[in-house]
Design an enzyme around this catalytic site. Structure first.
Site, PDB file in Angstrom:
ATOM      1  N   GLU A   1     -68.090  32.460 -16.393  1.00 18.31           N
ATOM      2  CA  GLU A   1     -69.178  33.358 -16.765  1.00 18.31           C
ATOM      3  C   GLU A   1     -68.917  34.776 -16.278  1.00 18.31           C
ATOM      4  O   GLU A   1     -68.543  34.998 -15.126  1.00 18.31           O
ATOM      5  CB  GLU A   1     -70.504  32.864 -16.194  1.00 18.31           C
TER       6      GLU A   1
ATOM      7  N   CYS B   1     -79.690  34.570 -20.619  1.00 13.52           N
ATOM      8  CA  CYS B   1     -79.106  33.378 -20.000  1.00 13.52           C
ATOM      9  C   CYS B   1     -79.816  32.159 -20.556  1.00 13.52           C
ATOM     10  O   CYS B   1     -81.040  32.033 -20.418  1.00 13.52           O
ATOM     11  CB  CYS B   1     -79.242  33.442 -18.480  1.00 13.52           C
ATOM     12  N   GLY B   2     -79.063  31.263 -21.191  1.00 14.75           N
ATOM     13  CA  GLY B   2     -79.665  30.098 -21.835  1.00 14.75           C
ATOM     14  C   GLY B   2     -80.278  29.116 -20.858  1.00 14.75           C
ATOM     15  O   GLY B   2     -81.412  28.648 -21.045  1.00 14.75           O
ATOM     16  N   ASN B   3     -79.550  28.764 -19.809  1.00 10.25           N
ATOM     17  CA  ASN B   3     -80.118  27.865 -18.801  1.00 10.25           C
ATOM     18  C   ASN B   3     -81.233  28.559 -18.035  1.00 10.25           C
ATOM     19  O   ASN B   3     -82.227  27.938 -17.659  1.00 10.25           O
ATOM     20  CB  ASN B   3     -79.020  27.394 -17.844  1.00 10.25           C
TER      21      ASN B   3
ATOM     22  N   ASN C   1     -67.939  36.432 -21.572  1.00 13.03           N
ATOM     23  CA  ASN C   1     -67.951  35.071 -21.068  1.00 13.03           C
ATOM     24  C   ASN C   1     -66.827  34.317 -21.763  1.00 13.03           C
ATOM     25  O   ASN C   1     -66.514  34.595 -22.929  1.00 13.03           O
ATOM     26  CB  ASN C   1     -69.289  34.390 -21.383  1.00 13.03           C
TER      27      ASN C   1
ATOM     28  N   CYS D   1     -73.483  26.864 -18.931  1.00 18.78           N
ATOM     29  CA  CYS D   1     -73.861  28.142 -19.535  1.00 18.78           C
ATOM     30  C   CYS D   1     -74.525  27.835 -20.868  1.00 18.78           C
ATOM     31  O   CYS D   1     -73.880  27.331 -21.786  1.00 18.78           O
ATOM     32  CB  CYS D   1     -72.641  29.033 -19.723  1.00 18.78           C
ATOM     33  N   GLY D   2     -75.823  28.124 -20.950  1.00 16.37           N
ATOM     34  CA  GLY D   2     -76.569  27.795 -22.161  1.00 16.37           C
ATOM     35  C   GLY D   2     -76.154  28.625 -23.357  1.00 16.37           C
ATOM     36  O   GLY D   2     -75.935  28.091 -24.449  1.00 16.37           O
ATOM     37  N   THR D   3     -76.038  29.952 -23.178  1.00 12.54           N
ATOM     38  CA  THR D   3     -75.588  30.779 -24.295  1.00 12.54           C
ATOM     39  C   THR D   3     -74.146  30.431 -24.669  1.00 12.54           C
ATOM     40  O   THR D   3     -73.767  30.494 -25.837  1.00 12.54           O
ATOM     41  CB  THR D   3     -75.686  32.277 -23.956  1.00 12.54           C
ATOM     42  N   GLY D   4     -73.345  30.034 -23.666  1.00  9.82           N
ATOM     43  CA  GLY D   4     -71.976  29.618 -23.937  1.00  9.82           C
ATOM     44  C   GLY D   4     -71.909  28.347 -24.766  1.00  9.82           C
ATOM     45  O   GLY D   4     -71.057  28.206 -25.649  1.00  9.82           O
TER      46      GLY D   4
ATOM     47  N   ASN E   1     -76.587  25.041 -13.346  1.00  9.35           N
ATOM     48  CA  ASN E   1     -76.563  26.501 -13.385  1.00  9.35           C
ATOM     49  C   ASN E   1     -77.838  26.961 -12.660  1.00  9.35           C
ATOM     50  O   ASN E   1     -78.944  26.793 -13.185  1.00  9.35           O
ATOM     51  CB  ASN E   1     -76.557  26.951 -14.834  1.00  9.35           C
TER      52      ASN E   1
ATOM     53  N   HIS F   1     -69.210  36.248 -26.041  1.00 11.68           N
ATOM     54  CA  HIS F   1     -68.517  35.007 -25.704  1.00 11.68           C
ATOM     55  C   HIS F   1     -67.184  34.935 -26.434  1.00 11.68           C
ATOM     56  O   HIS F   1     -67.091  35.282 -27.618  1.00 11.68           O
ATOM     57  CB  HIS F   1     -69.352  33.784 -26.081  1.00 11.68           C
TER      58      HIS F   1
END
Length: 281
Positions: free
Chosen positions: A214, A73-75, A196, A223-226, A13, A165
C-alpha cells in the site's frame, strides 16, 4: 495532546478512528505517524477521522502510517460505517460519506450471519491512464502493459478507485518478493502520485488470491480499494467473471463489478478491537 479513540480492523487492515465532531482532529492528524507506530503508539495502518459534511451525511479523512493523506480506503470506509452506526451518530443503515475520492455509499448488512459486514458502493472504476494517473497513456486504458524494471518484466493493469492501483497477475504468489518490488513500483517514475501495488494469483473464474503493497503504509494484511481494482483488472483481462471472492492475508472480501450500473460493490467484515484514551507529551 489527549483524545478518545476506537481501534478497528477490516480483514486485518487496522485503523485508529477518531470522532472529529468532538475531538480536535487538525491537531491529531499531525501526529499520525506517532499514533500509528506499533511500538510506541496505538499501532495502525492509518488514522481515520469522522467529520461533518455539508453535502453528505458524513465526511471521512484518512492519514496513512507515514503521515500522508489517502483519497479513500475500502477497508477503512467499512470500519467508518460500522463505527458511526454503533456509536449512534446515525440510525441509518445506508448513508453517504464524502471522501477525497468522491461520495461513497456504505450499507450495513444487518442479519445474524453477517452482523459485522458492510457492503459499499465504491463507484465506477477509472481506466483512463491520465486520470489514474499513469504517465504516457493519456486517455487510453492501461491493460496488460509491459513494464521492465531492472532485470524483471512485469505486465501491469492500472485502475483508479479514487486512488491509483497497479495490478500485476502472477502464476505463483510465493515466488514474488513483495518487500523488494512493492516500494520500487510504488514510486516508479510513470506514477506521478505514486501507486498502490497488488500482486494477484487467479485461482479460478470466481476466486483470486491477492497481496498488497500500500502506498504510504507498505505491506498490509488487506486493501479494499486494491481488491476492487484487482477484480476490475481481472475482468478487463478476461481472467474472472464480474463477481469473485478475493482472499487477502487478513481475510476474505466479495467484490462485484455490476454490469447494469458499472459500479463496484465490496462486501466484507469489520471488527472493533478496543477503545481508549491516547496521551502524549
Amino acid at each position: 495532546m489527549q483524545f478518545k479513540f476506537s481501534k478497528w480492523h477490516g480483514c486485518g487492515n487496522d485503523f485508529v478512528l477518531v470522532n472529529g465532531f468532538t475531538e480536535d482532529w487538525q491537531t491529531i492528524r499531525s501526529a499520525a505517524i506517532t499514533i500509528c507506530d506499533r511500538n510506541f503508539g496505538i499501532g495502525a495502518d492509518g488514522v481515520i477521522f469522522i467529520l461533518p459534511s455539508d453535502k453528505c451525511d458524513f465526511c471521512m479523512r484518512i492519514f496513512n502510517s507515514d503521515g500522508s493523506e489517502a483519497e479513500m480506503c475500502g477497508n477503512g470506509i467499512r470500519c467508518f460505517a460500522r463505527y458511526v452506526y454503533e456509536t449512534g451518530l446515525t440510525n441509518k443503515e445506508e448513508f453517504t460519506v464524502e471522501t477525497k475520492a468522491g461520495t461513497i455509499k456504505p450499507r450495513l448488512v444487518i442479519d445474524e450471519k453477517n452482523e459485522n459486514s458492510v457492503c459499499v458502493n465504491m463507484g465506477q472504476p477509472v481506466l483512463e491512464g491520465e486520470k489514474i494517473p499513469v504517465h504516457g497513456f493519456d486517455g487510453s486504458a492501461v491493460i496488460a502493459q509491459p513494464l521492465k524494471i531492472q532485470d524483471h518484466q512485469f505486465k501491469m493493469t492500472c485502475v483508479s478507485m479514487g486512488n491509483p492501483h497497479c495490478v500485476i497477475f502472477v502464476n505463483d504468489m510465493s515466488a514474488i518478493n513483495i518487500s523488494k518490488w512493492g516500494p520500487i513500483l510504488e514510486k516508479y517514475k510513470i506514477f506521478p502520485n505514486k501507486t498502490n501495488v497488488e500482486f494477484v494469483q487467479v485461482i479460478d473464474r470466481s476466486h483470486m488470491r491477492m497481496r498488497v503493497w500500500e502506498r504510504g503504509a507498505a505491506i498490509t494484511l488487506a486493501c479494499g480499494t486494491g481488491a476492487c481494482a484487482s477484480l476490475t483488472a481481472a475482468v478487463l483481462n478476461d481472467l474472472t467473471d464480474r463477481k469473485a471472492a478475493i482472499k487477502l492475508d487478513g481475510g476474505l472480501l466479495s467484490i462485484e463489478w455490476n454490469k447494469d450500473d458499472n459500479n463496484i460493490y465490496m462486501t466484507g467484515p469489520t471488527k472493533k478491537v478496543f477503545e481508549g484514551i491516547y496521551y502524549s507529551g
